[in-house]
Design an enzyme around this catalytic site. Structure first.
Site, short mmCIF file in Angstrom:
data_model
loop_
_atom_site.label_atom_id
_atom_site.label_comp_id
_atom_site.label_asym_id
_atom_site.label_seq_id
_atom_site.Cartn_x
_atom_site.Cartn_y
_atom_site.Cartn_z
N THR A 1 0.88 -1.18 0.00
CA THR A 1 0.00 0.00 0.00
C THR A 1 0.91 1.22 0.00
O THR A 1 2.06 1.13 0.44
CB THR A 1 -0.88 -0.06 1.27
OG1 THR A 1 -1.90 -1.02 1.07
CG2 THR A 1 -1.50 1.28 1.63
N THR B 1 -0.51 1.93 7.23
CA THR B 1 -0.53 0.73 6.37
C THR B 1 -0.50 -0.50 7.25
O THR B 1 0.14 -0.50 8.31
CB THR B 1 0.66 0.71 5.40
OG1 THR B 1 0.74 -0.59 4.81
CG2 THR B 1 1.98 1.01 6.09
N1 ASP Z 1 -4.32 -1.04 5.11
C1 ASP Z 1 -4.66 -1.65 3.83
C2 ASP Z 1 -6.04 -2.26 3.95
O1 ASP Z 1 -6.32 -2.88 4.95
C3 ASP Z 1 -3.70 -2.68 3.38
C4 ASP Z 1 -2.22 -2.42 3.62
O2 ASP Z 1 -1.84 -1.37 4.11
O3 ASP Z 1 -1.41 -3.31 3.29
O4 ASP Z 1 -6.79 -2.18 2.99
#
Ligand code: ASP
Length: 331
Positions: free
Chosen positions: A191, A242
């Site tokens: 992300t 993230t």
């Molecule tokens: N936070 C993001 C989600 O849950 C995914 C990530 O940061 O890897 O959609």
């Protein structure tokens, strides 16, 4: 916890910090060419954002410019190169917030808008709705003249293979295939997010993601939710998170970092780490980048890795991909 020391130590003037997602990725699992591409594209994103800040542009413009570059890169989990949902489709989320005005925009479950962060930015400017989701959000992006792409633009072979590996696992195996940090091995992160402080001292944050691999098509994580994945307020800090979104939602993570700085008077790095510990106590994992009104940067994470980068136009420029215990906020 990795990540760490406010090594920028109150840099006056503009600052840009980026993350490329907290996740379970390591040199053994990720091809070297992909790691090199991540390094290159984080560098290009720094260039784009810093160019805005150097010509006296706003923190808001800088974070949108940087995240747009990362969305266009096929190696991050945002727009092109997003992870695939359970049905093999891409659905994208993004949000952006201005610390000066606390105006914000967010979009979720987009399918065709080339740069979700630009739709989030357009919603911020319109000051009508803050959060739009689904086909109506893509339709508004069309009305606003934002570029649209067919589904195949967003889907990469790398993500197809990742989904296939997950589908091939026997029931129960997915739960066992976790790293010591508690992340599924298929959750490589990636992300993207950016925080900035501009020459006038204003802050902004932006986050963009395709979500998590094999998620339900209707699933929405923390990234488009203000206060969870993204927050910016000039008197305290700007934060882009993230990690496992459900836990960041339950912890109101990004607002929690702000509250610890604004109400408790904690240094940014302490506030970010405490808020992350809260996520860990709930059973989650992840990381963030954050910048405060003095220009301190923090980038803690609890996963195997979190690509991250920062630059001050004074010339201090660093990019880390796999390294732990290095970087802003790192000891
Ligand atoms: N936070 C993001 C989600 O849950 C995914 C990530 O940061 O890897 O959609």
């Amino acid at each position: 916890m990795s990540g760490g020391a406010p090594s920028l130590g109150g840099a006056r003037g503009p600052v840009l910090a980026l993350h490329g997602g907290a996740g379970a990725f390591s040199a053994e699992r990720i091809p070297p060419a992909r790691i090199a591409e991540m390094r290159r594209d984080l560098g290009l994103a720094l260039d784009a954002g810093v160019a805005v800040l150097e010509r006296g542009g706003s923190a808001l413009d800088a974070v949108v410019a940087a995240v747009t570059v990362l969305e266009d890169s096929p190696v991050f989990n945002a727009a092109r190169g997003s992870v695939l949902r359970s049905d093999g489709s891409v659905r994208m989320d993004a949000s952006v917030m201005c610390g000066r005005t606390q105006r914000a925009g967010a979009a979720s479950l987009l399918r065709s808008t080339r740069n979700p962060v630009q739709l989030a930015r357009a919603l911020l400017e319109r000051e009508q709705e803050v959060l739009l989701a689904g086909s109506g959000a893509d339709a508004l992006a069309v009305e606003l003249g934002l570029a649209q792409c067919p589904p195949e633009y967003f889907v990469t072979d790398y993500r197809r293979a990742q989904l296939e590996r997950l589908r091939a696992r026997v029931p129960g195996e997915a739960e066992r295939a976790v790293t010591p940090e508690g992340a599924s091995e298929e959750e490589e992160g990636q992300t993207v997010g950016a925080v900035a402080r501009d020459q006038a001292g204003h802050l902004a944050a932006a986050t963009s993601t395709g979500g998590t691999t094999s998620a339900r098509t209707s699933r929405i994580g923390d990234s488009p939710i203000l206060g969870a994945g993204t927050w910016a307020q000039d008197e305290s800090c700007a934060v882009s998170a993230t990690g496992a979104g459900e836990f960041f939602l339950r912890a109101a993570f990004a607002h929690e970092v702000h509250a610890r700085v604004a109400l408790q008077g904690l240094p940014l790095d302490v506030a970010a780490r405490q808020a992350l510990q809260h996520v860990v106590r709930l059973g989650g994992h992840g990381g963030c980048v954050a910048v405060d009104s003095q220009g301190n940067v923090s980038a803690p994470f609890t996963t195997l890795a979190m690509p991250r980068a920062y630059q001050t136009p004074a010339g201090d420029r660093r990019i880390w991909i796999l390294e732990r215990g290095a970087g802003p906020g790192s000891g």
